[in-house]
Enzyme design. Structure first.
Site, PDB file in Angstrom:
ATOM      1  N   THR A   7       0.815  -1.237   0.000  1.00  0.00           N
ATOM      2  CA  THR A   7       0.000   0.000   0.000  1.00  0.00           C
ATOM      3  C   THR A   7       0.842   1.278   0.000  1.00  0.00           C
ATOM      4  OG1 THR A   7      -0.114   0.176   2.405  1.00  0.00           O
ATOM      5  CG2 THR A   7      -1.840  -1.144   1.337  1.00  0.00           C
ATOM      6  N   TRP A   8       2.132   1.161  -0.287  1.00  0.00           N
ATOM      7  CA  TRP A   8       2.948   2.381  -0.332  1.00  0.00           C
ATOM      8  C   TRP A   8       2.407   3.280  -1.441  1.00  0.00           C
ATOM      9  CZ3 TRP A   8       8.866   2.667  -1.819  1.00  0.00           C
ATOM     10  CH2 TRP A   8       9.378   3.912  -1.394  1.00  0.00           C
ATOM     11  N   ASP A  48      -0.174  -4.904   3.618  1.00  0.00           N
ATOM     12  CA  ASP A  48       1.019  -4.315   4.236  1.00  0.00           C
ATOM     13  C   ASP A  48       0.950  -2.795   4.176  1.00  0.00           C
ATOM     14  OD1 ASP A  48       3.993  -4.623   5.081  1.00  0.00           O
ATOM     15  OD2 ASP A  48       4.051  -3.176   3.428  1.00  0.00           O
ATOM     16  N   TYR A  90       3.788   5.650   5.342  1.00  0.00           N
ATOM     17  CA  TYR A  90       3.160   5.827   4.035  1.00  0.00           C
ATOM     18  C   TYR A  90       2.101   6.927   4.095  1.00  0.00           C
ATOM     19  CZ  TYR A  90       5.333   1.232   3.228  1.00  0.00           C
ATOM     20  OH  TYR A  90       6.214   0.179   3.138  1.00  0.00           O
ATOM     21  N   GLN A 133      11.018  -8.373   6.397  1.00  0.00           N
ATOM     22  CA  GLN A 133      10.482  -7.888   5.116  1.00  0.00           C
ATOM     23  C   GLN A 133      11.622  -7.187   4.375  1.00  0.00           C
ATOM     24  OE1 GLN A 133       7.610  -4.338   3.817  1.00  0.00           O
ATOM     25  NE2 GLN A 133       6.467  -5.932   4.884  1.00  0.00           N
ATOM     26  N   TYR A 138       9.351  -7.309  -0.591  1.00  0.00           N
ATOM     27  CA  TYR A 138       8.731  -6.039  -1.016  1.00  0.00           C
ATOM     28  C   TYR A 138       9.273  -5.607  -2.376  1.00  0.00           C
ATOM     29  CZ  TYR A 138      12.565  -2.902   0.853  1.00  0.00           C
ATOM     30  OH  TYR A 138      13.732  -2.229   1.114  1.00  0.00           O
ATOM     31  N   LEU A 155       8.027  -6.087  -8.083  1.00  0.00           N
ATOM     32  CA  LEU A 155       8.121  -5.646  -9.490  1.00  0.00           C
ATOM     33  C   LEU A 155       9.211  -4.579  -9.637  1.00  0.00           C
ATOM     34  CD1 LEU A 155       4.264  -5.283 -10.092  1.00  0.00           C
ATOM     35  CD2 LEU A 155       5.719  -7.253 -10.640  1.00  0.00           C
TER      36      LEU A 155
HETATM   37  P1  NAP Z   1       6.056  -2.908  -6.476  1.00  0.00           P
HETATM   38  O1  NAP Z   1       4.935  -3.605  -5.836  1.00  0.00           O
HETATM   39  O2  NAP Z   1       7.223  -3.677  -6.986  1.00  0.00           O
HETATM   40  O3  NAP Z   1       5.533  -2.024  -7.704  1.00  0.00           O
HETATM   41  C1  NAP Z   1       4.444  -1.156  -7.562  1.00  0.00           C
HETATM   42  C2  NAP Z   1       4.305  -0.398  -8.882  1.00  0.00           C
HETATM   43  O4  NAP Z   1       3.997  -1.327  -9.912  1.00  0.00           O
HETATM   44  C3  NAP Z   1       3.182   0.601  -8.826  1.00  0.00           C
HETATM   45  O5  NAP Z   1       3.596   1.719  -9.587  1.00  0.00           O
HETATM   46  C4  NAP Z   1       2.020  -0.108  -9.521  1.00  0.00           C
HETATM   47  O6  NAP Z   1       1.234   0.856 -10.178  1.00  0.00           O
HETATM   48  C5  NAP Z   1       2.743  -0.992 -10.511  1.00  0.00           C
HETATM   49  N1  NAP Z   1       2.048  -2.272 -10.776  1.00  0.00           N
HETATM   50  C6  NAP Z   1       1.506  -3.134  -9.889  1.00  0.00           C
HETATM   51  N2  NAP Z   1       0.996  -4.201 -10.516  1.00  0.00           N
HETATM   52  C7  NAP Z   1       1.218  -4.017 -11.839  1.00  0.00           C
HETATM   53  C8  NAP Z   1       0.926  -4.771 -13.006  1.00  0.00           C
HETATM   54  N3  NAP Z   1       0.292  -5.938 -12.951  1.00  0.00           N
HETATM   55  N4  NAP Z   1       1.319  -4.256 -14.210  1.00  0.00           N
HETATM   56  C9  NAP Z   1       1.970  -3.089 -14.304  1.00  0.00           C
HETATM   57  N5  NAP Z   1       2.282  -2.327 -13.234  1.00  0.00           N
HETATM   58  C10 NAP Z   1       1.908  -2.790 -12.008  1.00  0.00           C
HETATM   59  O7  NAP Z   1       6.669  -1.755  -5.535  1.00  0.00           O
HETATM   60  P2  NAP Z   1       6.379  -1.204  -4.087  1.00  0.00           P
HETATM   61  O8  NAP Z   1       5.068  -0.584  -3.970  1.00  0.00           O
HETATM   62  O9  NAP Z   1       7.591  -0.412  -3.713  1.00  0.00           O
HETATM   63  O10 NAP Z   1       6.452  -2.510  -3.143  1.00  0.00           O
HETATM   64  C11 NAP Z   1       5.308  -3.225  -2.760  1.00  0.00           C
HETATM   65  C12 NAP Z   1       4.948  -2.972  -1.310  1.00  0.00           C
HETATM   66  O11 NAP Z   1       6.022  -3.378  -0.450  1.00  0.00           O
HETATM   67  C13 NAP Z   1       4.774  -1.491  -0.962  1.00  0.00           C
HETATM   68  O12 NAP Z   1       3.552  -0.984  -1.444  1.00  0.00           O
HETATM   69  C14 NAP Z   1       4.907  -1.542   0.532  1.00  0.00           C
HETATM   70  O13 NAP Z   1       3.710  -2.042   1.114  1.00  0.00           O
HETATM   71  C15 NAP Z   1       6.055  -2.538   0.680  1.00  0.00           C
HETATM   72  N6  NAP Z   1       7.389  -1.890   0.767  1.00  0.00           N
HETATM   73  C16 NAP Z   1       8.099  -2.012   1.924  1.00  0.00           C
HETATM   74  C17 NAP Z   1       9.351  -1.419   2.039  1.00  0.00           C
HETATM   75  C18 NAP Z   1      10.116  -1.567   3.328  1.00  0.00           C
HETATM   76  O14 NAP Z   1      11.115  -0.864   3.518  1.00  0.00           O
HETATM   77  N7  NAP Z   1       9.709  -2.445   4.211  1.00  0.00           N
HETATM   78  C19 NAP Z   1       9.902  -0.681   0.986  1.00  0.00           C
HETATM   79  C20 NAP Z   1       9.173  -0.592  -0.201  1.00  0.00           C
HETATM   80  C21 NAP Z   1       7.930  -1.217  -0.299  1.00  0.00           C
HETATM   81  P3  NAP Z   1      -0.372   0.980  -9.941  1.00  0.00           P
HETATM   82  O15 NAP Z   1      -0.624   1.156  -8.489  1.00  0.00           O
HETATM   83  O16 NAP Z   1      -0.705   2.186 -10.753  1.00  0.00           O
HETATM   84  O17 NAP Z   1      -0.954  -0.286 -10.498  1.00  0.00           O
END
Ligand code: NAP
Length: 281
Positions: free
Chosen positions: A23-24, A52, A57, A167, A195, A198
């Site tokens: 949900t970031w 998450d 966030y 994580q 995390y 993608l």
């Molecule tokens: P991610 O999930 O790798 O990528 C998210 C991006 O990909 C968004 O721009 C989303 O856009 C796009 N997306 C998602 N599904 C898609 C698909 N099927 N086709 C094309 N584009 C797609 O990156 P993230 O948000 O950084 O990581 C996921 C989660 O991990 C976060 O939201 C957070 O909860 C957690 N996180 C934790 C940490 C930590 O330090 N613990 C750090 C980073 C992230 P749309 O929303 O426009 O679809």
């Protein structure tokens, strides 16, 4: 008949599907709120129960979106939130958690993490986590962005063995943890949350993902997620605010890559040959 989803079981016995929802960047723009709530609910409908979030966030805005999404179905969700390192002192962790509970509008967080290591002593954070657990405000606690030596230090502390997850950043282009952290966690039955599976979308234009996708009638995102999901003991938490993409990402759970696909992915994204320091976003 539908095939059961692959699952991960946390040390306290709670089981969740190996694909959750990130949900970031949710809660940053009120214009997106309705679609964010819709996509989280569709994810729950599809069985993606782990959500998450973090106090960081949107400065609490993401937790508020999650709270609104699960308002009528709290029992279906497994909520993960995180305390910022700057708030992770013995005293401030308690307050940070209570504020997260208010924004989420729930009585208990299922899994509460230290977002990354900061300047407050880790022992104080762990003591606060244990207090929160004893008071029923959290059901379990874990860490995030901990490399092997951090986990070893934690394991040596009183109650350190109660850690329920680490994580960390993991995807095709960030494979360093395969060398040491994944084997360390597997030997201790410690689930790993991947995390940015993608790589925040940066992975998707890579031609090898399109090529494999064409062979499997899948999208590049599904191929990238299938790679992470194929590893035992890992839960992937992609974020999307789009209902269509929630369905697309969910379908990655039933995508099977072949040995030839893995070989092609290894060539494009070589696995680590030696220790790489843990990367973080
Ligand atoms: P991610 O999930 O790798 O990528 C998210 C991006 O990909 C968004 O721009 C989303 O856009 C796009 N997306 C998602 N599904 C898609 C698909 N099927 N086709 C094309 N584009 C797609 O990156 P993230 O948000 O950084 O990581 C996921 C989660 O991990 C976060 O939201 C957070 O909860 C957690 N996180 C934790 C940490 C930590 O330090 N613990 C750090 C980073 C992230 P749309 O929303 O426009 O679809």
């Amino acid at each position: 008949m539908t095939t059961p989803l692959p699952t991960i079981t946390f040390p306290n016995g709670r089981t969740v599907p190996a694909l959750g929802q990130g949900t970031w960047r949710m809660g940053e723009d009120t214009a997106d709120r309705a679609s964010e709530i819709r996509s989280l609910n569709l994810g729950l409908d599809l069985g993606l129960t782990l959500i998450d979030t973090a106090e960081m966030y949107a400065s609490g805005g993401s937790e508020e979106v999650v709270g609104a999404a699960i308002e009528t179905r709290r029992d279906e969700a497994f909520l993960v939130s995180k305390v910022l390192p700057s708030n992770a002192s013995r005293e401030k962790t308690i307050r940070a958690c209570e504020n997260s509970l208010k924004r989420l509008r729930v009585e208990q967080i299922d899994l509460y993490l230290l977002h990354w290591r900061g300047n407050h002593p880790l022992s104080g954070t762990v003591e606060a986590f244990e207090q929160l657990k004893a008071e029923g405000k959290i059901a379990a606690w874990g860490v995030s962005n901990f490399d092997v030596e951090d986990l070893e230090e934690l394991a040596d502390m009183p109650a350190g063995s109660s850690v329920a997850t680490d994580q960390v950043l993991y995807n095709l282009s960030r494979r360093g943890i395969e060398h040491d952290l994944l084997p360390y966690a597997a030997a201790r039955s410690l689930p790993i949350m991947a995390y940015s599976p993608l790589d925040e979308g940066r992975l998707l234009p890579h031609p090898i993902l399109a090529k494999i996708g064409r062979e499997l009638d899948a999208t590049p995102a599904q191929v990238a997620l299938a790679f992470v999901l194929a590893r035992p003991g890992i839960i992937a938490i992609p974020k999307t605010g789009s209902a269509e993409r929630v369905k697309e990402n969910h379908a990655a759970l039933s995508l099977a890559l072949t040995p030839a696909h893995y070989a092609a992915l290894d060539e494009a994204f070589p696995p680590p040959a030696t220790k790489r320091p843990l990367e973080m976003i």
